[in-house]
Design a protein around this motif. Structure first.
Motif, PDB file in Angstrom:
ATOM      1  N   GLU A 328       0.830  -1.201   0.000  1.00 49.27           N
ATOM      2  CA  GLU A 328       0.000   0.000   0.000  1.00 49.27           C
ATOM      3  C   GLU A 328       0.865   1.252   0.000  1.00 49.27           C
ATOM      4  OE1 GLU A 328      -2.250  -0.653   3.511  1.00 49.27           O
ATOM      5  OE2 GLU A 328      -3.606  -2.121   2.601  1.00 49.27           O
ATOM      6  N   LEU A 332       1.298   4.186  -2.960  1.00 46.71           N
ATOM      7  CA  LEU A 332       1.150   5.618  -2.692  1.00 46.71           C
ATOM      8  C   LEU A 332       2.367   6.403  -3.191  1.00 46.71           C
ATOM      9  CD1 LEU A 332      -0.435   5.766   0.882  1.00 46.71           C
ATOM     10  CD2 LEU A 332      -1.388   6.759  -1.200  1.00 46.71           C
ATOM     11  N   TYR A 346      -5.588   5.748 -10.833  1.00 44.32           N
ATOM     12  CA  TYR A 346      -5.910   5.767  -9.396  1.00 44.32           C
ATOM     13  C   TYR A 346      -6.284   7.182  -8.954  1.00 44.32           C
ATOM     14  CZ  TYR A 346      -3.008   1.577  -9.959  1.00 44.32           C
ATOM     15  OH  TYR A 346      -2.457   0.390 -10.411  1.00 44.32           O
ATOM     16  N   LEU A 349      -7.004   7.684  -5.184  1.00 46.39           N
ATOM     17  CA  LEU A 349      -5.808   7.470  -4.379  1.00 46.39           C
ATOM     18  C   LEU A 349      -4.842   8.640  -4.539  1.00 46.39           C
ATOM     19  CD1 LEU A 349      -4.397   5.461  -2.495  1.00 46.39           C
ATOM     20  CD2 LEU A 349      -3.320   4.443  -4.506  1.00 46.39           C
TER      21      LEU A 349
END
Length: 363
Positions: A328, A332, A346, A349
Motif C-alpha cells: 500500500e 502511494l 488511481y 488514491l
C-alpha cells in the motif's frame, strides 16, 4: 550514527569477492557493518555480473532513448497501471519538483497495491533488437547478488544469515530503471536531475553507466559528498524500509543528482553528452505488515546507535511504512512520483496522497 563517529567524507568501497571466501568474509562483514551504520552508501566492486551483460544493458539502455518519440509513446508508462514503461522528460516528481530526466521502468484479482506488479511494456523488437534480452539478462545476474545481501546484512548485524528471509516475496521484488539525464538547457544555475530524497525500498543497486559526476550523498553535517563513478562498481544504498525495520541501525541517507553544467564536460572541456544510470531496487514483500516483523537487533549492535533522534525517526518511519501492507505504501509513493499515471488509473488514491502530502504526513 555510531557514537563519537564524525560525519563521513567519502563513500567506502567494498569488494564483493571478499564475501565469498571464509578467510576474508569477516573483513567484508566488518566493512559492511560500517557502511550500513555510518554511511548508508557504498561502492560494491567485483560483483559477479559479466562485463558482456553489463555492456549490453548499457548499450540497449541508451538506444531506447534514441527511438522516435512515437515509438517511445507506444510503451509510455501512462498506459500501464503497473507503473512500467517509458516516462517523458520531466514526468517524474521528487521532493515536489519536476526531475529533468527521461526513464524506462521494468520489473520481473488481488488487493489494489498488487497492481504495482504486472507485465512489462517492451518496445517493438524490430525497433530495438535484443532490448528485452539485455534487460532480462541483467536482472537475472543481479538477482543473486541482491539475494545474497539479505544474508550478508543479517550477518553484519550479528543475526543468523536467514533472519531477513521471511520479509521478502519469492521470487523477490526487483524493479529496474533506465535513466537519461540530458545536459541542462541553461548554463546558469543548477537543474534538478532528481531532487534530494531517500529511497523507500530495502536496497538499491545503481550502475553509473557513463563517467559523469553528479550523484551526491548528504552526510550528517549536511555536506554533499560526491559519489562519482568508480570502475567495475555498483553504488549500493540503504532504503527507508531497511532503516525502519532495524530501528535506525542501518541508515537511509539523503541523496540527489545535480545537473550543473560542469558535470557534463570532461577535464579537457569536451562534452560528455547525456548522463545515463541504471538503478535496480530490491523491495520487501508486498503483503508485509508491522505485526509480522519480529527482527530483534542484538544489544551490542543497537548500542552503536546512541542518537535518540535517529531512533525516533526510524520508529516514525516504521509506523508509516508498516502501518498497513508495504504494498500500500509503495503504491502511494508511485502515485505521487508519477502523477499522470495516478490520475489515469488511481484518481481517488492520488487525491488522497496529495492531501496527505499537503498535511505533511506523506513520505
Amino acid at each position: 550514527m555510531a557514537a563519537n563517529t564524525p560525519s563521513f567524507t567519502k563513500i567506502p568501497i567494498l569488494d564483493y569477492s571478499l564475501s565469498t571466501s571464509p578467510t576474508t568474509k569477516l573483513q567484508f562483514l566488518s566493512d559492511l557493518r560500517n557502511a550500513l551504520i555510518n554511511v548508508g552508501f557504498f561502492y560494491l566492486i567485483n560483483a559477479p555480473i559479466s562485463p558482456e551483460t553489463q555492456q549490453n544493458v548499457i548499450q540497449k539502455g541508451m538506444e531506447i532513448f534514441d527511438l522516435p518519440l512515437e515509438k517511445k509513446l507506444e510503451i509510455e508508462m501512462i498506459n500501464s497501471k503497473h507503473f512500467l514503461g517509458y516516462s517523458q522528460l520531466g514526468a517524474e516528481i521528487t521532493a515536489r519538483k519536476q526531475d529533468y530526466r527521461e526513464q524506462f521502468d521494468a520489473g520481473p484479482g488481488e488487493p489494489l497495491y498488487r497492481n504495482i506488479r504486472g507485465p512489462n511494456q517492451w518496445p517493438d523488437e524490430d525497433a530495438i533488437p535484443g532490448f528485452r534480452q539485455a534487460m532480462e539478462s541483467y536482472l537475472a545476474e543481479i538477482s543473486p547478488v541482491s539475494d545474497a545481501f539479505r544474508g550478508l546484512i543479517s550477518e553484519a548485524l550479528d543475526l543468523p544469515p536467514t533472519a531477513l528471509d521471511p520479509y521478502f516475496d519469492d521470487p523477490q521484488q526487483l524493479k529496474m530503471k533506465l535513466i537519461k539525464y540530458p545536459p541542462p538547457e541553461s548554463s546558469a544555475g543548477e537543474t534538478q536531475g532528481v531532487g534530494p530524497h531517500k529511497d523507500s525500498e530495502f536496497l538499491t543497486f545503481l550502475l553509473q553507466a557513463t563517467p559523469h559526476p553528479g550523484l551526491e550523498v548528504q552526510n550528517k553535517s549536511g555536506d554533499w559528498i560526491a559519489a562519482a563513478p568508480v570502475d567495475n562498481s555498483l553504488v549500493v544504498n540503504i532504503g527507508r524500509a531497511l532503516e525502519a525495520m532495524t530501528g535506525g541501525v542501518c541508515v537511509a541517507t539523503t541523496h540527489r543528482v545535480s545537473l550543473v553544467p560542469r558535470n557534463f564536460v570532461d577535464p579537457t572541456g569536451a562534452s560528455l553528452g547525456a548522463r545515463f544510470s541504471i538503478p535496480v531496487f530490491l523491495g520487501m514483500g508486498l503483503d508485509l505488515s508491522g505485526d509480522q516483523i519480529t527482527l530483534q537487533i542484538p544489544p551490542q549492535i543497537k548500542e552503536l546507535i546512541r542518537d535518540d533522534q535517529v531512533r525516533s525517526d526510524a520508529e516514525a518511519t516504521f509506523n508509516r511504512i508498516f502501518s498497513g501492507r508495504t504494498g500500500e505504501g509503495t503504491l502511494l509513493h508511485r502515485v505521487i512520483s508519477h502523477q499522470d499515471v495516478g490520475r489515469r488509473w488511481y484518481p481517488e488514491l492520488l487525491d488522497f496522497a496529495l492531501q496527505q502530502q499537503q498535511q505533511g504526513t506523506g513520505g
